[in-house]
Design an enzyme around this catalytic site. Structure first.
Site, PDB file in Angstrom:
ATOM      1  N   VAL A  62       0.822  -1.207   0.000  1.00 38.79           N
ATOM      2  CA  VAL A  62       0.000   0.000   0.000  1.00 38.79           C
ATOM      3  C   VAL A  62       0.856   1.257   0.000  1.00 38.79           C
ATOM      4  CG1 VAL A  62      -0.215  -0.039   2.522  1.00 38.79           C
ATOM      5  CG2 VAL A  62      -1.924   1.164   1.188  1.00 38.79           C
ATOM      6  N   CYS A  63       0.383   2.277  -0.719  1.00 42.96           N
ATOM      7  CA  CYS A  63       0.965   3.621  -0.666  1.00 42.96           C
ATOM      8  C   CYS A  63      -0.211   4.592  -0.508  1.00 42.96           C
ATOM      9  CB  CYS A  63       1.814   3.906  -1.897  1.00 42.96           C
ATOM     10  SG  CYS A  63       0.903   3.960  -3.457  1.00 42.96           S
ATOM     11  N   ARG A  64      -0.110   5.792  -1.010  1.00 45.91           N
ATOM     12  CA  ARG A  64      -1.208   6.750  -0.850  1.00 45.91           C
ATOM     13  C   ARG A  64      -2.350   6.466  -1.811  1.00 45.91           C
ATOM     14  NH1 ARG A  64      -2.250  12.080  -2.890  1.00 45.91           N
ATOM     15  NH2 ARG A  64      -0.181  12.084  -3.798  1.00 45.91           N
ATOM     16  N   MET A  91      -4.002   4.055   0.518  1.00 50.27           N
ATOM     17  CA  MET A  91      -4.558   4.456   1.812  1.00 50.27           C
ATOM     18  C   MET A  91      -5.771   5.362   1.643  1.00 50.27           C
ATOM     19  SD  MET A  91      -3.242   2.909   4.359  1.00 50.27           S
ATOM     20  CE  MET A  91      -3.970   3.870   5.691  1.00 50.27           C
TER      21      MET A  91
END
Length: 112
Positions: A62-64, A91
């Site tokens: 996961v990242c932004r 996220m």
């Protein structure tokens, strides 16, 4: 003309509570808000820390918003971590789905 091979992905609603969640965002993003139990390894440290990432179970990256995590998933798969999966929408989608978040800075958890 040229297509990129599709990477395995999942939605925030489909991530199991006990999933190995690998957060590849930068330190300030992590401190602002992250999933409880997630493991934080900033994207640029993945090559040095690849041995810390399980090869024998699903790893949801996961990242932004999903771009950096997609790059990490591709890297991991090219390096024997075939069970790496991208979190669609990152996220931002995690928060929008009402999934739990905590912060490391004492503030209200948020996605930056």
């Amino acid at each position: 003309m040229f297509s990129r091979p599709s990477l395995p992905s999942t939605t925030a609603g489909d991530v199991a509570d006990d999933a190995y969640l690998l957060d590849v965002r930068e330190d300030d993003e992590w401190q602002a808000g992250h999933a409880p139990g997630a493991v934080h390894v900033p994207m640029m440290l993945i090559p040095q820390r690849i041995d810390d990432i399980p090869a024998d179970r699903d790893v949801v990256v996961v990242c932004r918003v999903g771009g950096r995590s997609a790059q990490v998933v591709a890297f991991l798969q090219q390096n024997g971590r075939e069970r790496a999966i991208n979190l669609e929408g990152g996220m931002q989608s995690w928060a929008a789905a009402g999934k739990p978040m905590v912060s490391g800075d004492g503030g209200v958890p948020r996605v930056i």
